[in-house]
Design a protein around this motif. Sequence first.
Motif, short mmCIF file in Angstrom:
data_model
loop_
_atom_site.label_atom_id
_atom_site.label_comp_id
_atom_site.label_asym_id
_atom_site.label_seq_id
_atom_site.Cartn_x
_atom_site.Cartn_y
_atom_site.Cartn_z
N GLN A 1 13.80 -10.15 75.59
CA GLN A 1 12.83 -9.89 74.52
C GLN A 1 13.17 -8.60 73.77
O GLN A 1 12.36 -7.67 73.72
CB GLN A 1 11.42 -9.79 75.10
N PRO A 2 14.34 -8.50 73.15
CA PRO A 2 14.71 -7.25 72.47
C PRO A 2 14.14 -7.10 71.06
O PRO A 2 14.20 -6.01 70.49
CB PRO A 2 16.23 -7.36 72.41
N ALA A 3 13.58 -8.16 70.49
CA ALA A 3 13.16 -8.12 69.09
C ALA A 3 12.08 -7.07 68.87
O ALA A 3 11.10 -6.98 69.62
CB ALA A 3 12.63 -9.50 68.66
N GLY A 4 12.28 -6.26 67.84
CA GLY A 4 11.27 -5.27 67.46
C GLY A 4 11.36 -3.96 68.19
O GLY A 4 10.58 -3.05 67.90
N TYR A 5 12.29 -3.82 69.13
CA TYR A 5 12.41 -2.58 69.87
C TYR A 5 13.36 -1.61 69.15
O TYR A 5 14.20 -2.03 68.35
CB TYR A 5 12.93 -2.85 71.29
N GLY B 1 4.68 0.76 61.87
CA GLY B 1 5.19 -0.16 60.87
C GLY B 1 5.55 0.57 59.59
O GLY B 1 6.18 1.62 59.60
N ASP B 2 5.09 0.02 58.47
CA ASP B 2 5.38 0.65 57.17
C ASP B 2 4.22 1.51 56.67
O ASP B 2 4.14 1.81 55.48
CB ASP B 2 5.71 -0.43 56.14
N ALA B 3 3.35 1.92 57.60
CA ALA B 3 2.21 2.76 57.20
C ALA B 3 2.66 4.13 56.72
O ALA B 3 1.96 4.78 55.94
CB ALA B 3 1.24 2.91 58.36
N PHE B 4 3.82 4.59 57.20
CA PHE B 4 4.33 5.90 56.81
C PHE B 4 5.59 5.75 55.97
O PHE B 4 6.47 4.94 56.29
CB PHE B 4 4.67 6.75 58.04
N THR B 5 5.68 6.53 54.92
CA THR B 5 6.90 6.59 54.12
C THR B 5 7.96 7.38 54.87
O THR B 5 7.68 8.01 55.90
CB THR B 5 6.63 7.26 52.77
N ALA B 6 9.19 7.38 54.34
CA ALA B 6 10.25 8.17 54.95
C ALA B 6 9.88 9.65 54.96
O ALA B 6 10.16 10.37 55.93
CB ALA B 6 11.56 7.95 54.19
N ALA B 7 9.22 10.11 53.89
CA ALA B 7 8.79 11.52 53.84
C ALA B 7 7.74 11.79 54.91
O ALA B 7 7.75 12.86 55.54
CB ALA B 7 8.24 11.85 52.46
N ASP B 8 6.83 10.84 55.13
CA ASP B 8 5.82 10.98 56.17
C ASP B 8 6.48 11.07 57.55
O ASP B 8 6.09 11.90 58.39
CB ASP B 8 4.85 9.80 56.16
N GLN B 9 7.45 10.20 57.78
CA GLN B 9 8.14 10.22 59.07
C GLN B 9 8.85 11.55 59.31
O GLN B 9 8.80 12.09 60.42
CB GLN B 9 9.16 9.08 59.13
N ASN B 10 9.47 12.09 58.29
CA ASN B 10 10.12 13.39 58.42
C ASN B 10 9.10 14.49 58.73
O ASN B 10 9.34 15.36 59.57
CB ASN B 10 10.88 13.74 57.14
#
Length: 331
Positions: free
Chosen positions: A308-312, A65-74
């Motif tokens: 059921q495509p939502a959230g994928y 979810g939003d636990a990681f910032t964009a910098a964290d994801q990178n």
Amino acid sequence: MSRISAGKRLRFVVERIVFAGVAAVVPRLSRRGVRWLARALGTGFWAVSARSRQIARANLALAFGDAFTAADQNRIGRDSCRQFCATMLSLLWLPARNHQRLDELWEVDAAEWARLRELRARGQGIIFVIPHLGDWEALGLLTGRAGLPTTVVMEMPANPAVGERIRQLRASTGNTVIPQRGAAPKLLRALRRGGAIALLIDLNADPRTGGVWVEFFGKPVYNNAAAAWLALRSGATLVLATGRPARDTGKLRATFTPLPDVPRTGNDAADVQALSQFCLRRCEEVIREAPGMWMWTYKRWKYHPPGQPAGYPFYTRPFVGAMPPKTGKAV
């Protein structure tokens, strides 16, 4: 080869030459040199492959979810690419290290290793369930060298020459490597003889051959059911195995955790689904502990349940083809 186009034959030749060159150079490097090269290759791949960055970020957003910032994801995505490169290079580097003692290369809990030897001594089959986390190639090579040879399933690359060389490397420490097609009967025979097999557990199943729907980071995935199917039919012990680099020593820290039995209901499909879910949940737990060591560039949520495509992630597609067989048949 006569049915292969001229362009593809040329590509195969180039691939074979490049692979042979890399395979000749890597074993000459020091361990520090291999780690440096893996870090450089992984960093470069993350920088140039926009598609892989897109897939990794979508997977991380689904999982956390939003636990990681964009910098964290990178950072996590870049670390994941570096670890994947380290894993591939270890397959080239470790077989040449016959002169080094095992305790110079890896760390393992003595009690866990004794438990494996005890299972083997009494003829109990062992199924190593392994996530794409850390250095799974080194894990197989080192256990084979340590006296626990294992049957390993390999999906053969399109290039037969490169595929054969990879097979030889994986078998170089005493393991048996078999092709994916028609693997189930061979794996079952190995287990019933008291042998050990290794299966990468966090893989999408092919809709044409069957799998099971289980949850992974809260979302259904169509997962390979081979580990559960084989365990239920052979009575083998499931062991969650991981090989993670130890930052403090530079060694491979291996863990072997026997998984408890899951109660059977007598319904084959339900039992395969429940055991598959249990194994994948344990894999998810270790991924959460070290997210930078998992393969986030893999299209893990390749299919979504019909309607059921939502959230994928963006790359997902509707599940089409044969529905899971009632017996949860392994492929």
